[in-house]
Design a protein around this motif. Structure first.
Motif, short mmCIF file in Angstrom:
data_model
loop_
_atom_site.label_atom_id
_atom_site.label_comp_id
_atom_site.label_asym_id
_atom_site.label_seq_id
_atom_site.Cartn_x
_atom_site.Cartn_y
_atom_site.Cartn_z
N ASN A 131 0.81 -1.22 0.00
CA ASN A 131 0.00 0.00 0.00
C ASN A 131 0.84 1.26 0.00
OD1 ASN A 131 -2.71 -1.23 0.27
ND2 ASN A 131 -1.90 -1.97 2.21
N LEU A 132 2.17 1.09 -0.07
CA LEU A 132 3.10 2.23 -0.09
C LEU A 132 2.91 3.12 1.13
CD1 LEU A 132 3.04 3.11 -3.89
CD2 LEU A 132 4.72 1.75 -2.66
N ASP A 133 2.73 2.49 2.29
CA ASP A 133 2.60 3.19 3.56
C ASP A 133 3.75 2.80 4.49
OD1 ASP A 133 0.23 4.52 2.95
OD2 ASP A 133 -1.03 2.88 3.72
N ILE A 134 4.17 3.75 5.31
CA ILE A 134 5.10 3.45 6.39
C ILE A 134 4.29 3.55 7.67
CG2 ILE A 134 7.20 4.15 7.60
CD1 ILE A 134 8.24 5.30 4.99
N LEU A 135 4.16 2.43 8.37
CA LEU A 135 3.29 2.33 9.53
C LEU A 135 4.10 2.29 10.83
CD1 LEU A 135 0.97 -0.54 8.23
CD2 LEU A 135 0.70 1.92 7.86
N ALA A 136 3.50 2.77 11.90
CA ALA A 136 4.08 2.56 13.21
C ALA A 136 3.98 1.08 13.55
CB ALA A 136 3.34 3.39 14.26
N GLY A 137 4.96 0.58 14.28
CA GLY A 137 4.95 -0.82 14.69
C GLY A 137 3.93 -1.08 15.78
N PRO A 138 3.92 -2.29 16.32
CA PRO A 138 2.92 -2.66 17.32
C PRO A 138 3.01 -1.88 18.63
CG PRO A 138 4.58 -4.39 17.06
CD PRO A 138 4.78 -3.43 15.95
N LYS A 139 4.14 -1.20 18.86
CA LYS A 139 4.28 -0.39 20.07
C LYS A 139 3.85 1.06 19.84
CE LYS A 139 8.29 -3.08 21.67
NZ LYS A 139 9.75 -3.01 22.02
#
Length: 229
Positions: A92-100
């Motif tokens: 999706n060409l997104d940079i997401l925050a991790g689970p924390k």
């Protein structure tokens, strides 16, 4: 390796992160300036500035079996970690925050083998986390057990399956990618604008609703006082 020499205007993302370069030690890192909930979007890999590249380099991100992009921005300063703060959602060409999640001051890192199948320059990880995997190569050269527990891009999972079985894992693997297609870029830009408009409209609606409720409460209060008199 010497710090990356940027060819873009800096800072490219001043609202969300800070780049720190140590010229003396030939190191660099990036720190978050924002709070993002777990799996929330930290940044988008947009076109432009991203461009499709024909082959992998130390400054590209792999987004498909044979596809790579140059980020052409300060997002290239994301370091590796075996306890990463970010997920690169290449589909999706997104940079997401991790689970924390993220908070200001957190270093911005991702697990390199989660996107890269082959790396020309393997290195010894110094993250010192409990989950450190030691020597880091692309996913192709990693013991599959060392990849367990990490979020992996779809193309990496597909290529691992093909390596294990010796058979194509996806009958549609050769469908042309539209990430760099001009029409796809225009549609993506239109969607981004629509999302922005929707966000502003939602905020305006919330403000209008709140003010209307206050007015109604004031009218109700005045009516009560008048009746009492």
């Amino acid at each position: 390796m010497a710090p990356l020499k940027p060819h873009w205007a800096q800072p490219s993302h001043p609202d969300i992160h800070q780049v720190i370069v140590n010229e003396a030690e030939f190191t660099s890192k990036s720190l978050s300036k924002v709070t993002v909930p777990p799996f929330g979007v930290f940044a988008k890999m947009t076109f432009p500035p991203c461009t499709i590249t024909p082959e992998a380099t130390y400054a590209t991100v792999q987004i498909g079996k044979n596809r790579h992009i140059s980020l052409n921005s300060d997002l290239l300063y994301l370091n590796h970690s075996c306890d990463p703060s970010l997920i690169l959602d290449t589909a999706n060409l997104d940079i997401l925050a991790g689970p924390k999640g993220l908070k200001p001051g957190d270093e911005l890192t991702f697990f390199y083998p989660s996107t890269e199948w082959h790396m020309a320059q393997p290195f010894d990880c110094l993250c010192q986390s409990a989950s450190c995997r030691g020597t880091i190569t692309g996913a192709q050269g990693m013991d599959p057990r060392k990849l367990e527990g990490f979020w992996l891009s779809g193309h990496i999972r597909q290529m691992l399956e093909e390596k294990a079985t010796g058979k194509p894992a996806d009958a549609h693997a050769d469908v042309p990618d539209l990430v760099g297609d001009a029409t796809a870029q225009l549609l993506r830009a239109a969607l981004s604008k629509a999302e922005d408009v929707a966000s502003k409209a939602r905020a305006a609606l919330d403000g209008y609703t709140a003010s209307t409720l206050v007015s109604l409460e004031d009218e109700a209060t005045k009516g009560t006082i008048a009746n009492a008199a």
